[in-house]
Design a protein around this motif. Structure first.
Motif, short mmCIF file in Angstrom:
data_model
loop_
_atom_site.label_atom_id
_atom_site.label_comp_id
_atom_site.label_asym_id
_atom_site.label_seq_id
_atom_site.Cartn_x
_atom_site.Cartn_y
_atom_site.Cartn_z
N ILE A 69 0.83 -1.21 0.00
CA ILE A 69 0.00 0.00 0.00
C ILE A 69 0.86 1.25 0.00
N TRP A 70 2.13 1.12 0.44
CA TRP A 70 3.07 2.24 0.46
C TRP A 70 4.48 1.67 0.45
N SER A 71 5.41 2.44 -0.13
CA SER A 71 6.81 2.01 -0.10
C SER A 71 7.73 3.21 -0.26
N ASP A 72 8.98 3.00 0.16
CA ASP A 72 10.05 3.93 -0.17
C ASP A 72 11.24 3.09 -0.62
N GLU A 73 12.42 3.66 -0.70
CA GLU A 73 13.55 2.89 -1.24
C GLU A 73 13.99 1.73 -0.35
N HIS A 74 13.66 1.77 0.94
CA HIS A 74 14.11 0.71 1.85
C HIS A 74 13.00 -0.14 2.45
N ALA A 101 17.83 -9.80 13.76
CA ALA A 101 19.19 -9.95 14.30
C ALA A 101 20.27 -9.49 13.34
N ASP A 102 20.00 -9.51 12.02
CA ASP A 102 21.03 -9.10 11.06
C ASP A 102 20.66 -7.81 10.31
N LEU A 103 19.70 -7.06 10.82
CA LEU A 103 19.30 -5.81 10.18
C LEU A 103 20.47 -4.83 10.25
N PRO A 104 20.95 -4.32 9.11
CA PRO A 104 22.07 -3.39 9.13
C PRO A 104 21.76 -2.13 9.95
N ALA A 105 22.78 -1.54 10.50
CA ALA A 105 22.62 -0.39 11.40
C ALA A 105 21.83 0.75 10.75
N LEU A 111 14.15 2.29 11.43
CA LEU A 111 13.00 1.49 11.81
C LEU A 111 12.07 2.18 12.81
N VAL A 112 12.57 2.62 13.94
CA VAL A 112 11.69 3.20 14.96
C VAL A 112 11.03 4.49 14.47
N PRO A 113 11.77 5.42 13.82
CA PRO A 113 11.06 6.59 13.29
C PRO A 113 9.98 6.22 12.27
N LEU A 114 10.22 5.17 11.47
CA LEU A 114 9.21 4.75 10.50
C LEU A 114 8.02 4.09 11.21
N GLN A 115 8.29 3.30 12.23
CA GLN A 115 7.19 2.73 13.01
C GLN A 115 6.32 3.84 13.62
N GLN A 116 6.96 4.86 14.14
CA GLN A 116 6.22 6.00 14.69
C GLN A 116 5.39 6.67 13.60
N ARG A 117 5.97 6.81 12.44
CA ARG A 117 5.26 7.45 11.32
C ARG A 117 4.04 6.64 10.90
N VAL A 118 4.19 5.31 10.82
CA VAL A 118 3.06 4.46 10.47
C VAL A 118 1.98 4.56 11.55
N GLU A 119 2.39 4.52 12.81
CA GLU A 119 1.40 4.62 13.89
C GLU A 119 0.66 5.96 13.83
#
Length: 197
Positions: A69-74, A101-105, A111-119
């Motif tokens: 339903i939505w995407s960006d480059e990552h 466990a292997d998500l690059p830095a 991740l967290v800023p994007l989770q906040q944005r989705v919420e």
């Protein structure tokens, strides 16, 4: 026997049920006589999850925009496959094949800023009390985070049983579901990325 299994009644029929814990909570969606399934013996080694052995074995990598339903480059935000009972159920996946466990830095920092944005975008739909965010990980080796929205005022749907309620309550009409996904995607795209719904 493994130290984490020794106390469990594996193979006992029926598994003892004392009614404490979640079944005794006011938010538990079932009542009446309940019977717990027999606890089966462990399966070792465990069978591989989808994508366990890399992107060549991953259904998500084979069709990364399925349900998008939505995407960006990552990142890609996908619906759960069809209309839901609760207002919104969507999943956030990295485009690249990673588990937590292997998500690059660099992706971890997004991740967290994007989770906040989705919420925030889900709350912007109106009528949403809370958004549950979770990573389970038993179904796929390609990391994904669930976002499940609880409708405002339905206090009985609070907490960890929300996903059970979503499975047992009537589904919203398909046109309503599509409209909600469209609105959510447009809200996210207003701050970057592309709406697909």
């Amino acid at each position: 026997m493994d130290r984490f299994l020794a106390h469990l009644p594996i193979g006992a029929e029926p598994v003892p049920f004392d009614g404490s814990g979640i079944p005794g909570w006011e938010i538990f969606p079932f009542e009446g006589d309940l019977r717990i399934k027999t606890l089966e013996p462990p399966v070792l080694p465990e069978p591989p999850r989808d994508g366990e052995h890399g992107p060549d074995t991953c259904r998500t990598c084979a069709d990364p925009m399925h349900g998008a339903i939505w995407s960006d480059e990552h990142w890609v935000l996908r619906h759960a496959g069809g209309p839901t009972a609760v207002p919104v159920v969507v999943l956030l996946w990295p485009r690249a094949h990673h588990d937590f466990a292997d998500l690059p830095a660099g992706l971890a920092a997004e991740l967290v800023p994007l989770q906040q944005r989705v919420e925030r975008a889900i709350h912007a739909l109106g009528g949403i009390a809370r958004v549950h965010i979770s990573k389970v990980g038993d179904g796929a080796g390609h990391m994904h985070w669930w976002f499940v929205a609880r409708p405002e005022g339905l206090m009985q749907l609070r907490g960890s049983c929300l996903v059970l309620w979503d499975d047992i309550l009537p589904r919203q009409p398909e046109e309503t579901w599509h409209a909600v996904l469209h609105e959510l995607a447009a809200t996210l795209a207003a701050d970057g990325g592309t709406a697909h719904a």
